[in-house]
Design an enzyme around this catalytic site. Sequence first.
Site, PDB file in Angstrom:
ATOM      1  N   HIS A  98       0.841  -1.213   0.000  1.00 20.55           N
ATOM      2  CA  HIS A  98       0.000   0.000   0.000  1.00 20.55           C
ATOM      3  C   HIS A  98       0.876   1.263   0.000  1.00 20.55           C
ATOM      4  CE1 HIS A  98      -3.295   2.761   1.230  1.00 20.55           C
ATOM      5  NE2 HIS A  98      -2.328   3.330   1.933  1.00 20.55           N
ATOM      6  N   GLU A  99       1.894   1.292   0.850  1.00 22.05           N
ATOM      7  CA  GLU A  99       2.770   2.481   0.899  1.00 22.05           C
ATOM      8  C   GLU A  99       3.509   2.668  -0.418  1.00 22.05           C
ATOM      9  OE1 GLU A  99       2.063   4.474   3.079  1.00 22.05           O
ATOM     10  OE2 GLU A  99       1.073   3.114   4.478  1.00 22.05           O
ATOM     11  N   HIS A 102       1.486   4.543  -2.859  1.00 20.65           N
ATOM     12  CA  HIS A 102       1.609   6.007  -2.784  1.00 20.65           C
ATOM     13  C   HIS A 102       2.839   6.495  -3.550  1.00 20.65           C
ATOM     14  CE1 HIS A 102      -1.752   6.665  -0.198  1.00 20.65           C
ATOM     15  NE2 HIS A 102      -1.263   5.988   0.809  1.00 20.65           N
TER      16      HIS A 102
END
Length: 226
Positions: A98-99, A102
Site C-alpha cells: 500500500h505504501e 503512494h
Amino acid sequence: MDWYGSMIILLPAILLSFYAQSKVSSTFNKYSKVKNLNGYTGRDIAESILRNAGLFDVRVESVKGNLTDHYDPRKKVVRLSDSVYNSTSIAAVGVAAHECGHALQDAKGYAFLKFRHAIFPVVSFSSNLAMPLIFLGFFLDAFNLIQLGVILFGAVVLFQLITLPVEFNASSRAIAILDNNNYLSANEVKPARKVLNAAALTYVAAAIVAIANLLRFLIILNGRRR
Ligand SMILES: [Zn+2]
C-alpha cells in the site's frame, strides 16, 4: 439546535470512527500472525515493487510505532513500522505494498495526490485555527469569527475527502501488484485486501466525522443568523 443539541449529528460518526479503529487493529493483529507462503518481509516486498517499477530513487526505511507506516513524498522514502518492516506476515506485505502504491502515485503524477499536496499547507494552517476561532466566536458572541472558523474548517473537510480516492487508489494498486506478480497466492490476496479495507474505513470514518462537524457548525451558524 445549540452546541450540545447538535452533538446528536456527531454521535453516529464518532461511533463509526471507534468501530473503524477497533476493526483495523483486530484485522491487522489477526493477519500479522499469518505468514505469507513466499516468506517475504514488508521490506522485501517494498524493495521489489519499487525496483520493478523503476523507482530507484525511493528508499525503504523502518520507523518506530504501531501503524505508523507512510510514504514521504518530499524525501522519497517509504517508511515501514517495526511490525511491518521485518515481518513476513500477510498484513505486513499488504501494508508495505500500500505504501509503495503512494510512491507509484507520486511517480505517475496521480492527480488527487498532487492536489492533496498542493492544499496541505493551507489545510494545516486552517486546521490549527478553525476550532479556536469557532470557540472564540461563541465565547465573544461574534458571528463573523464563527463564520471564518467554519470556512477554514471547510478546507479541512475538503482535505479529508481528497484523502479518500488517494487511499483507495493506493490499496487497489497494491492488491493488483501483489496478485499479478504472485507475491501472494490467490488465497492470501483476500486477507491482504481485508487489512487494507479496514485501514481505508478509518479514513472514511474520519471524513464522515469532519462532515458531521461541518454540518453541525452550519446548523448552529444558521440558528445564530436568525
Ligand atoms: Zn495510505
